[in-house]
Design a protein around this motif. Structure first.
Motif, PDB file in Angstrom:
ATOM      1  N   ASP A   1       2.059  -8.025   2.982  1.00  0.00           N
ATOM      2  CA  ASP A   1       3.368  -8.179   2.774  1.00  0.00           C
ATOM      3  C   ASP A   1       3.987  -6.932   2.417  1.00  0.00           C
ATOM      4  O   ASP A   1       5.282  -6.669   2.139  1.00  0.00           O
ATOM      5  CB  ASP A   1       3.544  -8.991   1.290  1.00  0.00           C
ATOM      6  N   GLY A   2       3.512  -5.852   2.869  1.00  0.00           N
ATOM      7  CA  GLY A   2       4.162  -4.375   2.890  1.00  0.00           C
ATOM      8  C   GLY A   2       4.251  -3.869   1.254  1.00  0.00           C
ATOM      9  O   GLY A   2       4.902  -2.868   1.215  1.00  0.00           O
ATOM     10  N   ARG A   3       3.637  -4.605   0.116  1.00  0.00           N
ATOM     11  CA  ARG A   3       3.966  -4.105  -1.115  1.00  0.00           C
ATOM     12  C   ARG A   3       2.624  -3.505  -1.757  1.00  0.00           C
ATOM     13  O   ARG A   3       2.676  -2.492  -2.607  1.00  0.00           O
ATOM     14  CB  ARG A   3       3.959  -5.344  -2.012  1.00  0.00           C
ATOM     15  N   THR A   4       1.726  -3.315  -0.936  1.00  0.00           N
ATOM     16  CA  THR A   4       0.330  -2.636  -1.487  1.00  0.00           C
ATOM     17  C   THR A   4      -0.419  -1.845  -0.311  1.00  0.00           C
ATOM     18  O   THR A   4      -0.987  -2.667   0.570  1.00  0.00           O
ATOM     19  CB  THR A   4      -0.817  -3.810  -2.121  1.00  0.00           C
ATOM     20  N   LEU A   5      -0.453  -0.815  -0.104  1.00  0.00           N
ATOM     21  CA  LEU A   5      -0.770   0.157   1.086  1.00  0.00           C
ATOM     22  C   LEU A   5      -1.765   1.054   0.512  1.00  0.00           C
ATOM     23  O   LEU A   5      -1.814   1.760  -0.539  1.00  0.00           O
ATOM     24  CB  LEU A   5       0.356   0.863   1.554  1.00  0.00           C
ATOM     25  N   ALA A   6      -2.917   1.373   1.596  1.00  0.00           N
ATOM     26  CA  ALA A   6      -3.668   2.249   1.286  1.00  0.00           C
ATOM     27  C   ALA A   6      -3.920   3.220   2.452  1.00  0.00           C
ATOM     28  O   ALA A   6      -3.686   2.642   3.489  1.00  0.00           O
ATOM     29  CB  ALA A   6      -5.160   1.630   0.951  1.00  0.00           C
ATOM     30  N   ARG A   7      -4.056   4.537   2.237  1.00  0.00           N
ATOM     31  CA  ARG A   7      -3.866   5.322   3.120  1.00  0.00           C
ATOM     32  C   ARG A   7      -4.845   6.614   3.103  1.00  0.00           C
ATOM     33  O   ARG A   7      -5.367   6.934   2.201  1.00  0.00           O
ATOM     34  CB  ARG A   7      -2.304   6.033   3.256  1.00  0.00           C
ATOM     35  N   ALA A   8      -5.507   7.162   4.334  1.00  0.00           N
ATOM     36  CA  ALA A   8      -6.360   8.076   4.370  1.00  0.00           C
ATOM     37  C   ALA A   8      -6.039   8.856   5.555  1.00  0.00           C
ATOM     38  O   ALA A   8      -5.836   8.260   6.709  1.00  0.00           O
ATOM     39  CB  ALA A   8      -7.938   7.471   4.400  1.00  0.00           C
ATOM     40  N   SER A   9      -6.297  10.179   5.468  1.00  0.00           N
ATOM     41  CA  SER A   9      -5.953  11.051   6.570  1.00  0.00           C
ATOM     42  C   SER A   9      -6.690  12.256   6.229  1.00  0.00           C
ATOM     43  O   SER A   9      -6.887  12.853   5.269  1.00  0.00           O
ATOM     44  CB  SER A   9      -4.694  11.316   6.800  1.00  0.00           C
ATOM     45  N   TRP A  10      -7.295  12.891   7.550  1.00  0.00           N
ATOM     46  CA  TRP A  10      -7.999  14.108   7.722  1.00  0.00           C
ATOM     47  C   TRP A  10      -7.692  14.843   8.716  1.00  0.00           C
ATOM     48  O   TRP A  10      -7.495  14.306   9.857  1.00  0.00           O
ATOM     49  CB  TRP A  10      -9.636  13.906   7.463  1.00  0.00           C
TER      50      TRP A  10
END
Length: 665
Positions: free
Chosen positions: A323-332
């Motif tokens: 629902d766009g309210r809980t986001l997990a992100r990762a980047s390298w």
């Protein structure tokens, strides 16, 4: 459009334990304006801005007033070219003038200098929709920068002096130089949107090419005829002493034969590929690969460096609750560091020589023969004799030494500096338009290059020859940064916006920046020992709060606050026997703590509507809490004049105020 005026001077400053506004006078004013609109409805638009910044300052006991002027402008035109094409043109002009840049109690007005610069940027871009799933973009631009440094009076024949006993600079500033640089750029990219291929894709490929040039011309003042700089034209500068009566007497003369103008050119091509891949409605991946190259020709046209690197980047986003309210992100990603842009200014083949001549009168000599004889008896080689343009020493001068006879070279295996960066984050919407985000950042910088004594490459050794330097990747040079960052943002109320963050971090390494000309890793072992530790930007804890609130009666209050734990500093010794220049750290870098950093600024505005105009009165309080934290300390183990090791020598300015007026229409 808008018109914004701001003003402050020392009458709006408060005094403090370390600051008296009556002793250091100054003022600053800023006037800025913007205007935007349309040429043709729904087809062509314009926007322009103009800003003028004026300031002056007379520090305590200074013999001249520092003055600055910056008038910069920006213009933009946007045009819709048919249904599928858009064109944008931009132009930016930024001239700056600084007068009496060394103003202090020890520099007379005629010995001061001015610095002028003028930057111009022009850019154009065209983008168009080729098909339902192809978007093309093309842009080109140019940037020019001219910098000029001259003595305040611009007299090339005047002779500069510094008295080693009193510290006074008189006569004129000793140098004059001009630097011109320009960069031309052309780039293009193509975006391709695909559906139903194991999800949807936003594929983008692009190419960019930059051509750069830098030209430097300079010499020393003090040539007898006041001629402009030319190859071999000698300039003079004197180091004096004070006799028993306090009058200046000759001690040492420096002679600088002017080098020829130097020009270096470079080419910087880049290619990139990127795929934003939406695997599922709530999961997307970002896959990227970038290649950059930087090739430089020196002042003789010889290629001295060609640095290139493949830089992969990976990223992922997961909408956990869909629902766009809980986001997990990762980047390298791997990133080539822009420190290579400084290479052409140092990698030159035209040698510069600085000669040192001793005073015959200082030795008690009465003519050339007695001068050379006495000089040799007291231990000088005394390899020659000459007079000076103004007969400052009526007897003459004996030759002592020369330095800088060899140009800086570039190591044949020089590689680019790069940084590997990992970011992990988790974001959650707590309330309406209110979120909390926790991130972890891990950034390591390696293959840092710097200049070092030529004989230190490839293996540093004691007593290395320092008559020339080599730019090389220093194995001992590294930087590491790790941080946990907690961010809070809320616009839950239409009248209130708050952005706050807390950072827990560690910045360690053996060199503060990826550049050149630092005193790290020049002479072995003096500049190699104790180099690793806490860096200048290390502050374990940082808290920032920014925002604004809209109040009744057309009032608004903006705030900006910062608190940070102590910064770090390192005791050093610049008198180590055998060390030619710079200083040696006597403890590991950053072993000692400075003071906390505290600042809170407030701005209150009151608006009045008059027809189609809105007029706002603005009052700002800078450093509301009246903090006077120390910002620098004496780091020399021998002390800094009246200050002992560890004593504060610079302090935060106490509370002061700024007045403003804003017109909107």
């Amino acid at each position: 459009g808008t018109l914004d005026l701001r003003y402050t001077d020392n009458s709006l400053e408060t005094s403090g334990e370390h600051y008296d506004p009556e002793e250091q006078t100054g003022r600053a004013s800023i006037a800025s304006a913007t205007l935007g609109g349309k040429f043709i409805p729904d087809r062509a638009w314009y926007f322009g801005s103009l800003e003028m910044i004026l300031w002056d300052m007379t520090p305590t006991g200074a013999l001249a007033t520092f003055e600055g002027e910056n008038v910069r402008g920006f213009g933009k035109v946007t045009g819709q070219i048919g249904a599928s094409w858009l064109g944008v043109g931009k132009y930016h002009k930024n001239p700056i003038e600084w007068l009496n840049i060394y103003t202090d109690p020890f520099t007379t007005p005629e010995a001061n200098a001015r610095w002028d610069s003028d930057e111009t940027i022009a850019q154009a871009e065209v983008s168009g929709v080729l098909t339902d799933n192809l978007l093309w973009d093309f842009q080109f631009g140019t940037q020019t920068l001219t910098e000029e440094y001259t003595p305040m009076k611009g007299d090339m024949s005047a002779l500069g002096h510094v008295n080693l006993d009193t510290g006074m600079y008189t006569g004129t500033d000793w140098s004059i130089w001009k630097r011109d640089s320009d960069r031309d750029q052309i780039g293009t990219s193509l975006s391709w949107f695909l559906d139903d291929h194991l999800g949807s894709h936003d594929l983008k490929a692009g190419f960019d090419y930059q051509s750069t040039r830098i030209e430097i011309d300079g010499c020393w003042t003090g040539n007898p005829e006041g001629q402009p700089c030319s190859p071999g034209l000698e300039g003079f500068f004197f180091m004096d002493q004070a006799d028993a009566g306090g009058d200046a007497v000759p001690f040492m003369m420096q002679v600088h034969p002017g080098p020829p103008p130097r020009e270096a050119r470079g080419s910087l091509p880049s290619v990139f590929l990127r795929d934003t891949w939406r695997l599922r409605p709530n999961v997307s991946l970002q896959l990227g690969l970038r290649w950059d190259q930087a090739a430089w020709d020196n002042d003789t046209g010889r290629e001295v460096a060609k640095l290139d690197m493949l830089q992969p980047r990976l990223g992922a986003t997961w909408d956990i609750t869909r629902d766009g309210r809980t986001l997990a992100r990762a980047s390298w990603g791997r990133f080539m560091h822009p420190s290579f842009l400084r290479l052409p200014r140092l990698a030159q083949e035209a040698a510069e020589t600085y000669e040192f001549w001793g005073s015959c009168s200082m030795l008690g000599a009465w003519d050339q023969e007695s001068c050379l004889t006495i000089a040799r008896l007291v231990g000088f080689d005394a390899g020659g004799f000459r007079s000076d343009p103004a007969s400052w020493d009526p007897v003459g001068w004996f030759y002592m030494d020369a330095i800088g006879t060899e140009p800086t070279q570039v190591a044949p295996d020089l590689g680019p500096t790069y940084a590997d960066e990992l970011i992990l984050s988790f974001e959650r919407e707590l309330l309406r338009r209110t979120s909390l985000e926790l991130s972890f950042v891990d950034k390591i910088t390696r293959d840092i290059f710097d200049d070092t004594c030529a004989d230190n490459y490839p293996i540093p050794e004691p007593g290395a020859d320092c008559s020339a330097k080599t730019i090389a990747n220093i194995p001992q040079a590294e930087r590491d940064y790790r941080a946990w960052i907690l961010r809070f943002e809320s616009r839950a109320l239409d009248r209130l916006h708050v952005l706050a963050s807390y950072t827990y971090s560690e910045a360690k390494g053996s060199i503060n920046w990826s550049g050149l000309d630092s005193i790290d890793f020049d002479e072995y072992p003096y500049h190699f020992d104790n180099r690793y530790g806490y860096l200048d930007n290390h502050q374990r804890h940082r808290i920032k709060v920014n925002g604004y609130v809209l109040l009744p009666w057309k009032l608004d209050l903006a705030f900006s606050g910062l608190w940070a734990s102590p910064w770090r500093w390192t005791p050093y010794d610049d008198t180590v026997e055998g060390m030619l220049r710079g200083w040696a750290f006597v403890e590991p870098r950053g072993s000692r703590e400075g003071s906390n950093e505290t600042r809170l600024d407030l701005q209150l505005g009151k608006a009045f509507d008059v027809g189609r105009f809105r007029i706002k009165l603005i009052g700002s309080v800078i450093n509301l809490l009246d903090s006077e934290n120390s910002e620098a300390v004496c780091e020399d183990i021998e002390g800094c004049g009246e200050f002992a090791l560890g004593d504060a020598i610079e302090w935060q300015q106490p509370r002061y105020f700024e007045l403003g007026l804003r017109l909107e229409f």
